[in-house]
Design an enzyme around this catalytic site. Structure first.
Site, mmCIF file in Angstrom:
data_model
loop_
_atom_site.group_PDB
_atom_site.id
_atom_site.type_symbol
_atom_site.label_atom_id
_atom_site.label_comp_id
_atom_site.label_asym_id
_atom_site.label_seq_id
_atom_site.Cartn_x
_atom_site.Cartn_y
_atom_site.Cartn_z
ATOM 1 C CB THR A 47 12.845 -18.110 -9.741
ATOM 2 O OG1 THR A 47 12.297 -19.385 -9.355
ATOM 3 C CG2 THR A 47 14.355 -18.158 -9.587
ATOM 4 N NE ARG A 62 1.278 -17.722 -6.778
ATOM 5 C CZ ARG A 62 0.817 -17.602 -5.542
ATOM 6 N NH1 ARG A 62 0.405 -16.419 -5.104
ATOM 7 N NH2 ARG A 62 0.742 -18.625 -4.729
ATOM 8 C CG ASP A 63 8.967 -20.636 -10.027
ATOM 9 O OD1 ASP A 63 9.722 -19.640 -10.202
ATOM 10 O OD2 ASP A 63 9.387 -21.730 -9.609
ATOM 11 C CG LEU A 64 5.554 -18.688 -16.251
ATOM 12 C CD1 LEU A 64 4.825 -17.638 -17.082
ATOM 13 C CD2 LEU A 64 5.393 -20.078 -16.876
#
Length: 330
Positions: A133, A94-96
């Site tokens: 992001t 959930r934040d690559l």
């Protein structure tokens, strides 16, 4: 910890839990969890890795350098192996993004920062869409979908693929609507025909988007992307999450295995001075190219809307001692 009123923060437990469950050569290695002189400071001890890809690419761009296609393929294969491993273990990152991908002097890529990661299950529950992001956020999240799965990480992988090829962010939006417009302008505006359920998404119901009929991705990467590479990128950046390629499938794509140049061995990667070796201690990342901050994972857990109060398999006490006065057992 001194700011915590309800004990150890659930988001921190979740981060430690997913990190330990997801150990892999291409994921940051957790050595132990330790505490300071008292219980108000707790640290996750991990292996040192010399670079994050975002800062490294900024440095390379200043010198008019870029990754070769063989290097891009090697980085992508390592990223896909890491994310496939997480998904096989029912973990969403959930934040690559490139600033969360680390690169060692020996050419090994490692996925880091599990602050927004969580376990998921089947059937899917409703989770907050305010994750990932902005520049790397999948369109279903931008359009307000609360039921999502591994496809959100796959979209981020596709955006990272474009960034490695072009040495600049693929969709650097200034707001959620601007992000959507940049995606639609590049890939064409989606419709119910290519994405069943599109018209029912919360943001689509209340917003009229400009109609962009064509996909312009091929023109953007015409000098860097072969036909097979373009097909793979389109599989990552497919609008309908149910039709998006999985990381396991992408690992076997012809782009990596049946066309030149081949992925280079990690040990053959060039080396660059580590940021910690920068004598002036000055950041080498330009502010205008910094991605926006990720959604807050720890500040207000209740605001995240993930109603999972327990972290399965995680409790304190009765385990092997990992630091003064602090015990863990999994």
């Amino acid at each position: 910890m001194e700011k915590e009123k309800e004990g150890f923060p659930i988001t921190s437990l979740r981060e430690i839990n997913t990190l330990l469950k997801g150990q892999h050569i291409n994921i940051v290695t957790v050595r132990e969890i330790v505490v300071g002189s008292n219980m108000d400071k707790i640290y996750i001890v991990m292996d040192y890795v010399e670079h994050d890809l975002k800062a490294l690419m900024e440095t390379m761009s200043k010198k008019k350098q870029s990754f070769s296609l063989g290097e891009v393929k090697t980085l992508m294969l390592q990223l896909l192996r890491a994310v496939a491993h997480l998904h096989d273990n029912w973990i969403l990152h959930r934040d690559l993004k490139t600033s969360n991908l680390l690169l060692s002097h020996t050419g090994i890529l490692k996925v880091g920062d599990f602050g927004l990661a969580r376990e998921y299950g089947s059937p899917l529950k409703a989770y907050t869409p305010i994750v990932v992001t902005l520049w790397y956020r999948a369109p279903e999240l931008l359009l307000g979908a609360k039921h999502y799965s591994t496809a959100i990480d796959v979209w981020s992988v596709g955006v990272i693929f474009g960034e490695l090829l072009g040495m600049e962010p693929l969709f650097p939006g200034k707001s959620e609507i601007d992000e959507l417009n940049r995606i639609f302008k590049e890939l064409g505006t989606p419709s119910e025909a290519i994405w069943p359920g599109y018209n029912q998404l919360p943001v689509v119901k209340r917003t009229q988007f400009t109609e962009f009929p064509y996909n312009h991705l091929r023109e953007r990467f015409k000098e860097r992307l072969s036909d097979k590479g373009f097909l793979l990128m389109n599989k990552f950046l497919t609008y309908d999450p149910s039709k998006r390629v999985s990381c396991s499938e992408a690992l076997h794509h012809d782009y990596f295995h049946s066309e030149s140049p081949s992925p280079i061995p990690p040990a053959m990667f060039p080396t660059w001075p580590a940021k910690s070796e920068n004598p002036n201690g000055i950041s080498i990342v330009d502010e205008p190219n910094r991605p926006p901050k990720p959604p807050s994972g720890g500040k207000n857990f209740k605001d995240l809307g993930d109603d999972d109060h327990g972290v399965p398999g995680f409790f304190l006490g009765g385990g092997q001692q990992a630091g003064a006065g602090f015990q863990l057992k999994f």
